[in-house]
Enzyme design. Structure first.
Site, PDB file in Angstrom:
ATOM      1  N   GLU A 160     164.066  73.766  70.034  1.00  0.00           N
ATOM      2  CA  GLU A 160     165.168  74.446  69.333  1.00  0.00           C
ATOM      3  C   GLU A 160     166.504  73.714  69.443  1.00  0.00           C
ATOM      4  OE1 GLU A 160     164.978  78.486  70.829  1.00  0.00           O
ATOM      5  OE2 GLU A 160     162.873  78.665  70.309  1.00  0.00           O
ATOM      6  N   GLU A 276     153.770  79.077  67.796  1.00  0.00           N
ATOM      7  CA  GLU A 276     154.138  80.380  68.401  1.00  0.00           C
ATOM      8  C   GLU A 276     153.979  81.501  67.382  1.00  0.00           C
ATOM      9  OE1 GLU A 276     157.969  80.359  70.338  1.00  0.00           O
ATOM     10  OE2 GLU A 276     157.705  78.331  71.124  1.00  0.00           O
TER      11      GLU A 276
END
Ligand code: 9MR
Length: 364
Positions: A160, A276
Site C-alpha cells: 500500500e 486478499e
C-alpha cells in the site's frame, strides 16, 4: 461425511434454495472436493489468510483450512508490531510455528508484509528517523527474509505505497518511509529482500484496484506507473498483489479497464496474485440466503474478469470462514447480524461463494 456426499448434499441444498443450477449434481458429483484442487487443475493456487492464534486453538477450523488451502498467509503475525517487541529485537515464536505448520501440512507460505505504513510498533515513532530509517529497513528485511529463505512462496515486500488522494505527482502515499527515504525506500526494500532470499516471489501489494470509479482508476494508473518505474530501474519486483477487498453496493467492475490494467502489469513481466479477496455484505438485506447469493455473484463477476489473465498465479481469500474475519470488527452490519464475506460459513460449511470460487478457479 466423505467429501463427495457432502458436495452432493450441498449441491442439493443450494439448488433447492436458489432455484438455480449453480451447483447442479451433474457438475458437482465427479468434481474435486476442495478449492485447492479446483485451482490446481488449472495451475493456480488457492489459499487464505489466517492467524497463529486461530490455528493453535481451533482444530475444526484448522482441519478445514488444510483441506481447502494450498497456501497460507499469516494475516498479522509477520507485521512489524507483532515481530518487533523492541528496536533491536525480534520475536519469531509465532512465525517459526507457522512456518513449521505450513511445511508439515504441505502448505505454501506467503509473507505479509515487510514494509507498510501501518501496524508499526509503538517504539517506531520515537526510534526511527531520517538518519537511521534505511538501517532499520535493511536490518528488518534481511533478518526476517534470511530466516525463512527457501520456505516462502512470496513476500509482500511493500504494501500500500500508493495513495493518489495524498496529492503527490507520483501518486505515492505519504508515510514515514517516504518522508525519511523518498521513493528509494521501495527500491531498497525489494533489493534487500532479493539479496536475502533469491527464491521467493517478490510482490508489491495494494488495494482498491478493481472498481470502475475515478478513485480506483487513479490508483490503477499510479500503481502501474510505480511498477513501470521500478522495472525500468531493474528493481527485482516480480508480482503485483491485487488485494480484492470487494463490496456489495453501486460500484461496478469494468471488464475492459480491469483487463487492460492487468495486461499492462503482465506486459512488464510481472505475475499477479489476487491476494486478499473478500466481499463486504454491510449494505445487503438481512436474510442470509439473499446476502450469500449477492456475495457469491460479486466473487463470480470479479473472478470471471481477472482469471482471464494468464499472469494470475494464485487466488487468496482474506480468511476462509465467516467464523474469523477482520470485517466483523471493521465493517460490522447495522443490524448486528454476523457478516458473511468468505467461502465457508460460521460452521465451516461451503456457501454459494465457495461454489463461485470453485467454478471460477477452473477458469471456466
Ligand atoms: O485483517 C487485518 C486486521 O486483522 C488487522 O487488524 C489490520 C491491521 O494490521 O490489518 C488487516 O489486514 C490488512 C492487510 O494487512 C493489508 N491490506 C488490508 C487488510 C485489511 O485491512
Amino acid at each position: 461425511m466423505p467429501p463427495l456426499n457432502r458436495r452432493d448434499f450441498l449441491s442439493w441444498v443450494l439448488g433447492s434454495l436458489t432455484g438455480t443450477t449453480l451447483a447442479s449434481k451433474s457438475w458437482a458429483s465427479d468434481r474435486p472436493a476442495f478449492l485447492k484442487d479446483y485451482a490446481a487443475e488449472n495451475n493456480l493456487l488457492y489459499g487464505a489468510a489466517t492467524q497463529y492464534s486461530i490455528l493453535k486453538r481451533d482444530r475444526d477450523f484448522t482441519r478445514r483450512f488444510i483441506e481447502e488451502c494450498a497456501i497460507l498467509v499469516p494475516e498479522n503475525d509477520f507485521k512489524w508490531e507483532k515481530l518487533r517487541p523492541a528496536p533491536q529485537s525480534f520475536d519469531f515464536t509465532k512465525t517459526d510455528w507457522l512456518s513449521s505448520f505450513a511445511q508439515a501440512h504441505n502448505l505454501k507460505l506467503r509473507g505479509h508484509t515487510l514494509v507498510w505504513y501501518k501496524a508499526l510498533p509503538e517504539w517506531f515513532t520515537t526510534e526511527v528517523n531520517q538518519t537511521n530509517a534505511a538501517k532499520h529497513l535493511v536490518n528488518h528485511i534481511t533478518t526476517i527474509v534470511e530466516r525463512y529463505a527457501g520456505k516462502i512462496h512470496s513476500w509482500d515486500v511493500v504494501n500500500e505505497a500508493v495513495e493518489p488522494k495524498d496529492g503527490r505527482n507520483d501518486g505515492l502515499r505519504t508515510s514515514p518511509w517516504l518522508e525519511y527515504l523518498g521513493e528509494e525506500y521501495i527500491e531498497l526494500a525489494f533489493k534487500t529482500a532479493a539479496a536475502a532470499d533469491p527464491q521467493a516471489l517478490l510482490t508489491y501489494n495494494d488495494f482498491d484496484l478493481a472498481y470502475d470509479t475515478p478513485e480506483q482508476e487513479a490508483r490503477r494508473t499510479a500503481t502501474l506507473k510505480l511498477l513501470e518505474r521500478l522495472k525500468a530501474k531493474d528493481i527485482p519486483v516480480q508480482a503485483l498483489g491485487m488485494q480484492g477487498h470487494l463490496y456489495a453496493g453501486s460500484d461496478r467492475f469494468n471488464a475492459v479497464k480491469l483487463q487492460r490494467f492487468m495486461q499492462n502489469v503482465a506486459d512488464l513481466g510481472l505475475k499477479i496474485i489476487v491476494s486478499e479477496l473478500d466481499v463486504v455484505d454491510r449494505t445487503l438485506e438481512a436474510a442470509s440466503i439473499f446476502r450469500d447469493r449477492a456475495v457469491a455473484n460479486i466473487y463470480r463477476e470479479y473472478l470471471e474478469i481477472v482469471l482471464t489473465q494468464p499472469a494470475v498465479i494464485a487466488v487468496i481469500t482474506w480468511g476462509l470462514s465467516d467464523r474469523y474475519t477482520w470485517l466483523k470488527k471493521y465493517r460490522p452490519r447495522m443490524d448486528e447480524a454476523n457478516v458473511r464475506p468468505l467461502p465457508l460459513d460460521h460452521n465451516l460449511a461451503p456457501k454459494l461463494a465457495w461454489e463461485a470460487l470453485a467454478r471460477a478457479l477452473q477458469r471456466f
